[in-house]
Design a protein around this motif. Structure first.
Motif, PDB file in Angstrom:
ATOM      1  N   UNK A  95       0.823  -1.209   0.000  1.00  0.00           N
ATOM      2  CA  UNK A  95       0.000   0.000   0.000  1.00  0.00           C
ATOM      3  C   UNK A  95       0.859   1.263   0.000  1.00  0.00           C
ATOM      4  N   UNK A  96       1.916   1.281   0.806  1.00  0.00           N
ATOM      5  CA  UNK A  96       2.753   2.484   0.839  1.00  0.00           C
ATOM      6  C   UNK A  96       3.493   2.678  -0.475  1.00  0.00           C
ATOM      7  N   UNK A 146       3.653   6.545  -4.678  1.00  0.00           N
ATOM      8  CA  UNK A 146       3.566   6.768  -6.118  1.00  0.00           C
ATOM      9  C   UNK A 146       2.491   7.798  -6.442  1.00  0.00           C
ATOM     10  N   UNK A 147       1.323   7.657  -5.803  1.00  0.00           N
ATOM     11  CA  UNK A 147       0.190   8.544  -6.072  1.00  0.00           C
ATOM     12  C   UNK A 147       0.485   9.975  -5.638  1.00  0.00           C
ATOM     13  N   UNK A 195       7.661   7.453 -13.420  1.00  0.00           N
ATOM     14  CA  UNK A 195       7.792   6.071 -13.880  1.00  0.00           C
ATOM     15  C   UNK A 195       9.246   5.622 -13.877  1.00  0.00           C
ATOM     16  N   UNK A 196      10.136   6.524 -14.317  1.00  0.00           N
ATOM     17  CA  UNK A 196      11.553   6.175 -14.347  1.00  0.00           C
ATOM     18  C   UNK A 196      12.102   5.978 -12.934  1.00  0.00           C
ATOM     19  N   UNK A 212       9.777  13.920  -6.968  1.00  0.00           N
ATOM     20  CA  UNK A 212      10.784  12.924  -7.324  1.00  0.00           C
ATOM     21  C   UNK A 212      11.252  12.157  -6.084  1.00  0.00           C
ATOM     22  N   UNK A 213      11.436  12.884  -4.985  1.00  0.00           N
ATOM     23  CA  UNK A 213      11.906  12.247  -3.749  1.00  0.00           C
ATOM     24  C   UNK A 213      10.843  11.309  -3.176  1.00  0.00           C
ATOM     25  N   UNK A 214       9.573  11.732  -3.259  1.00  0.00           N
ATOM     26  CA  UNK A 214       8.491  10.873  -2.775  1.00  0.00           C
ATOM     27  C   UNK A 214       8.385   9.631  -3.655  1.00  0.00           C
TER      28      UNK A 214
END
Length: 294
Positions: A75-76, A81-82, A94-95, A146-148
């Motif tokens: 889930x995390x 990603x979200x 995506x990369x 990007x960091x997330x």
């Protein structure tokens, strides 16, 4: 024979995950990402529970704990990603998430205490370069999205490693039911806390959620758990990264997008990474075994 079937299962899982990009494109215009995750995992969890009723007698405390651990990490992975996607471009996200292939040997080393082979590291690097050709057009610096997204990549790598460990010792159907059900419960709680209830959805939106639940959640995770039971972790990681390749191919076929030279080069490099990890690492393992016998 089992390994060949397992490799095919992993490629099929990557293909079904790749198909999600085309479905998500339209659905996210009417349903918020966090609610979409909740609906997707809850429906998939219900389906898996019904499928697993005959297997419930095999459930043990160890299986329950392991399934919940997998579900929390899963889930995390999707949550990061979200959230990250809201602050960066989809290609960069995506990369970055695909970079889990490079992180995977390190995570495997930390969790399993086994140093990765040189072939695994080489394959991971070649795979990352291939993903870069496919997904990155121009680089405009690093932002918080990007960091997330990088946190999502770390969770992805952890999930592959723990799945590889648990799948060899547990019932794959029960593990899948538990991880998806855990993701659904966490998703519902997060959605109720963080966002208002979504407005009425169209029949197309409901159909898209059903597709995501069945063909992009239940089916690929069953295939993934089965595949990782017989295929080593590094190979599994490389194969599952083909999700991006299949996503691009389906976008070309369904959404009418046009492939470029970068896509062709990237896809070829990723295929090379699979050949490296399979064709080089096997002789290395045999040489190590011979040395150990001596």
């Amino acid at each position: 024979m089992k390994k060949t079937i397992a490799i095919f299962a992993l490629f099929l899982a990557a293909f079904t995950w790749g198909s999600a990009f085309c479905v998500l494109k339209d659905t996210l215009e009417n349903v918020s990402p966090i609610w979409l995750l909740a609906f997707r995992f809850l429906l998939a969890g219900i389906i898996m529970t019904l499928v697993c009723i005959p297997r419930m007698k095999k459930m043990s405390i160890r299986t329950l704990k392991r399934g919940i651990i997998m579900g929390i990490v899963l889930y995390f992975e999707f949550l990061f990603f979200t959230v990250g996607l809201q602050y960066t471009t989809s290609s960069k996200s995506s990369f970055i998430i695909g970079s889990y292939v490079a992180i995977l040997p390190l995570i495997y080393w930390v969790i399993r205490g086994k140093k990765p082979q040189r072939a695994d590291i080489l394959a991971a690097l070649v795979c990352i370069v291939g993903l870069g050709f496919i997904l990155l057009g121009s680089f405009d610096g690093v932002n918080k999205g990007d960091l997330i997204s990088l946190l999502s990549a770390v969770c992805y790598a952890i999930h592959i490693v723990v799945t590889g460990i648990f799948a060899r010792e547990e019932d794959g159907f029960l593990l899948n039911m538990l991880q998806i059900g855990t993701g659904g419960i966490l998703g519902l709680v997060a959605a109720m806390i963080l966002e208002p209830h979504p407005a009425a959805m169209s029949g197309m939106n409901i159909g898209s959620i059903a597709y995501l639940a069945v063909f992009c959640t239940v089916v690929p995770y069953l295939l993934s758990v089965f595949g990782q039971k017989y295929v080593k972790t590094s190979t599994s990681g490389v194969i599952l990264s083909f999700e991006s390749v299949f996503g691009c191919i389906l976008s070309i076929l369904i959404l009418g997008e046009h492939p470029g030279v970068r896509f062709v080069i990237g896809a070829m490099l990723m295929m090379c990474s699979f050949l490296i990890v399979e064709k080089i690492s096997l002789p290395l393992q045999k040489r190590v075994a011979v040395k150990a016998e001596k």
